[in-house]
Design a protein around this motif. Structure first.
Motif, PDB file in Angstrom:
ATOM      1  N   TYR A  33      -3.346  37.779  23.210  1.00  0.00           N
ATOM      2  CA  TYR A  33      -4.409  38.297  22.353  1.00  0.00           C
ATOM      3  C   TYR A  33      -3.951  38.129  20.907  1.00  0.00           C
ATOM      4  O   TYR A  33      -2.908  38.654  20.516  1.00  0.00           O
ATOM      5  CB  TYR A  33      -4.657  39.770  22.686  1.00  0.00           C
ATOM      6  CG  TYR A  33      -5.793  40.400  21.937  1.00  0.00           C
ATOM      7  CD1 TYR A  33      -7.077  40.405  22.461  1.00  0.00           C
ATOM      8  CD2 TYR A  33      -5.588  41.004  20.702  1.00  0.00           C
ATOM      9  CE1 TYR A  33      -8.133  40.998  21.779  1.00  0.00           C
ATOM     10  CE2 TYR A  33      -6.632  41.592  20.008  1.00  0.00           C
ATOM     11  CZ  TYR A  33      -7.896  41.585  20.555  1.00  0.00           C
ATOM     12  OH  TYR A  33      -8.938  42.170  19.876  1.00  0.00           O
ATOM     13  N   ALA A  35      -4.636  39.127  17.403  1.00  0.00           N
ATOM     14  CA  ALA A  35      -5.338  40.106  16.576  1.00  0.00           C
ATOM     15  C   ALA A  35      -5.275  39.662  15.125  1.00  0.00           C
ATOM     16  O   ALA A  35      -4.202  39.306  14.626  1.00  0.00           O
ATOM     17  CB  ALA A  35      -4.700  41.486  16.741  1.00  0.00           C
ATOM     18  N   LEU A  51      -7.967  50.863  18.793  1.00  0.00           N
ATOM     19  CA  LEU A  51      -7.528  51.532  20.021  1.00  0.00           C
ATOM     20  C   LEU A  51      -8.452  51.204  21.194  1.00  0.00           C
ATOM     21  O   LEU A  51      -7.978  50.942  22.309  1.00  0.00           O
ATOM     22  CB  LEU A  51      -7.450  53.044  19.803  1.00  0.00           C
ATOM     23  CG  LEU A  51      -6.936  53.855  20.981  1.00  0.00           C
ATOM     24  CD1 LEU A  51      -5.527  53.430  21.371  1.00  0.00           C
ATOM     25  CD2 LEU A  51      -6.986  55.344  20.651  1.00  0.00           C
ATOM     26  N   HIS A  53     -10.180  48.486  21.678  1.00  0.00           N
ATOM     27  CA  HIS A  53      -9.853  47.114  22.080  1.00  0.00           C
ATOM     28  C   HIS A  53      -8.547  47.087  22.867  1.00  0.00           C
ATOM     29  O   HIS A  53      -8.454  46.427  23.899  1.00  0.00           O
ATOM     30  CB  HIS A  53      -9.742  46.202  20.851  1.00  0.00           C
ATOM     31  CG  HIS A  53     -11.057  45.744  20.327  1.00  0.00           C
ATOM     32  ND1 HIS A  53     -11.447  44.435  20.387  1.00  0.00           N
ATOM     33  CD2 HIS A  53     -12.072  46.409  19.729  1.00  0.00           C
ATOM     34  CE1 HIS A  53     -12.653  44.313  19.849  1.00  0.00           C
ATOM     35  NE2 HIS A  53     -13.050  45.500  19.436  1.00  0.00           N
ATOM     36  N   GLN A  54      -7.546  47.816  22.400  1.00  0.00           N
ATOM     37  CA  GLN A  54      -6.251  47.839  23.079  1.00  0.00           C
ATOM     38  C   GLN A  54      -6.370  48.425  24.482  1.00  0.00           C
ATOM     39  O   GLN A  54      -5.747  47.921  25.424  1.00  0.00           O
ATOM     40  CB  GLN A  54      -5.230  48.644  22.261  1.00  0.00           C
ATOM     41  CG  GLN A  54      -4.816  47.960  20.977  1.00  0.00           C
ATOM     42  CD  GLN A  54      -3.985  48.841  20.077  1.00  0.00           C
ATOM     43  OE1 GLN A  54      -4.019  50.071  20.167  1.00  0.00           O
ATOM     44  NE2 GLN A  54      -3.243  48.231  19.166  1.00  0.00           N
ATOM     45  N   GLN A  55      -7.159  49.474  24.632  1.00  0.00           N
ATOM     46  CA  GLN A  55      -7.293  50.134  25.930  1.00  0.00           C
ATOM     47  C   GLN A  55      -8.012  49.265  26.958  1.00  0.00           C
ATOM     48  O   GLN A  55      -7.793  49.430  28.157  1.00  0.00           O
ATOM     49  CB  GLN A  55      -8.019  51.478  25.765  1.00  0.00           C
ATOM     50  CG  GLN A  55      -7.177  52.493  25.046  1.00  0.00           C
ATOM     51  CD  GLN A  55      -7.935  53.768  24.710  1.00  0.00           C
ATOM     52  OE1 GLN A  55      -9.164  53.780  24.606  1.00  0.00           O
ATOM     53  NE2 GLN A  55      -7.201  54.847  24.525  1.00  0.00           N
ATOM     54  N   ARG A  57      -7.659  45.989  27.209  1.00  0.00           N
ATOM     55  CA  ARG A  57      -6.825  44.843  27.559  1.00  0.00           C
ATOM     56  C   ARG A  57      -5.801  45.195  28.634  1.00  0.00           C
ATOM     57  O   ARG A  57      -5.189  46.265  28.597  1.00  0.00           O
ATOM     58  CB  ARG A  57      -6.077  44.330  26.315  1.00  0.00           C
ATOM     59  CG  ARG A  57      -7.011  43.788  25.266  1.00  0.00           C
ATOM     60  CD  ARG A  57      -6.284  42.956  24.239  1.00  0.00           C
ATOM     61  NE  ARG A  57      -5.290  43.637  23.466  1.00  0.00           N
ATOM     62  CZ  ARG A  57      -5.487  44.153  22.257  1.00  0.00           C
ATOM     63  NH1 ARG A  57      -6.686  44.089  21.691  1.00  0.00           N
ATOM     64  NH2 ARG A  57      -4.509  44.734  21.611  1.00  0.00           N
ATOM     65  N   THR A  63       0.352  40.555  22.747  1.00  0.00           N
ATOM     66  CA  THR A  63      -0.450  40.646  21.521  1.00  0.00           C
ATOM     67  C   THR A  63       0.364  40.118  20.351  1.00  0.00           C
ATOM     68  O   THR A  63       1.530  40.467  20.192  1.00  0.00           O
ATOM     69  CB  THR A  63      -0.884  42.105  21.243  1.00  0.00           C
ATOM     70  OG1 THR A  63      -1.660  42.579  22.330  1.00  0.00           O
ATOM     71  CG2 THR A  63      -1.703  42.196  19.955  1.00  0.00           C
TER      72      THR A  63
END
Length: 193
Positions: A33, A35, A51, A53-55, A57, A63
């Motif tokens: 990913y 970013a 957050l 988006h992170q959760q 994935r 990343t």
């Protein structure tokens, strides 16, 4: 052999990142990913967006932060990798202070790396400019640069998706690339001498 990138575009909060994540998950490749957002601890709303988006994935995804040097990150990717770049608009915003000549060089390099990459690359880009012309020069510059870059990426992409209203449209199947229409018209109406 280079692979054509995939472009996922759409309006804010329409699901374009989720669709791009689905494409990455189903690629069967190791996903990285990319970013493009800078982290601003003083902006609670921005932190909440990051957050979310992170959760979504998977923990197995790597990343990498590429706030400015996106082309080098793409250049290093191998053929067994899937890169998910989220988002092109944020990358454009990070570089608004660059002169027109610098911007042209940056985009030329990025497009060359995208065209020559052996990795599977999925790029998320925001649609802007479907409404009012921004009142401020920086808003107009952002809209114009992002719109042109999305168009350029779309011209080299193998597939372009538009996500809107909670639906995904494969524009590559439904339409034709800009410029192909001109060639089609010329073939149907040859100039008579």
């Amino acid at each position: 052999m280079p692979k054509q990138p995939i472009l996922v575009t759409g309006a804010a909060r329409c699901g374009k990142s989720e669709w791009a994540e689905t494409l990455a998950m189903t690629s069967g490749l190791a996903v990285t990913y990319i970013a493009t957002a800078t982290i601003d601890p003083s902006d609670a709303d921005w932190q909440a967006r990051i957050l979310r988006h992170q959760q979504r994935r998977p923990a197995t995804w790597q990343t990498i932060l590429a706030v400015e040097d996106l082309a080098s990150t793409i250049e290093r990717a191998g053929d067994k990798e899937c890169l998910l770049v989220d988002s092109v608009g944020t990358w454009v915003a990070n570089l608004l202070d660059r002169s027109d000549a610098e911007w042209e060089d940056l985009t030329h390099t990025l497009l060359a790396k995208l065209s020559g990459s052996v990795a599977t690359i999925i790029l998320v880009a925001e649609e802007t400019g479907w409404g009012v012309v921004p009142a401020y020069p920086s808003g107009r510059l952002f809209r114009d640069r992002l719109g042109m870059l999305s168009r350029q990426i779309g011209s080299i992409a193998g597939t372009v998706y538009l996500v809107t209203g909670g639906h995904v449209l494969n524009l590559s199947q439904l339409g034709q690339k800009l410029g192909e229409g001109e060639r089609l018209l010329k073939s149907l109406n040859p100039v008579k001498m």
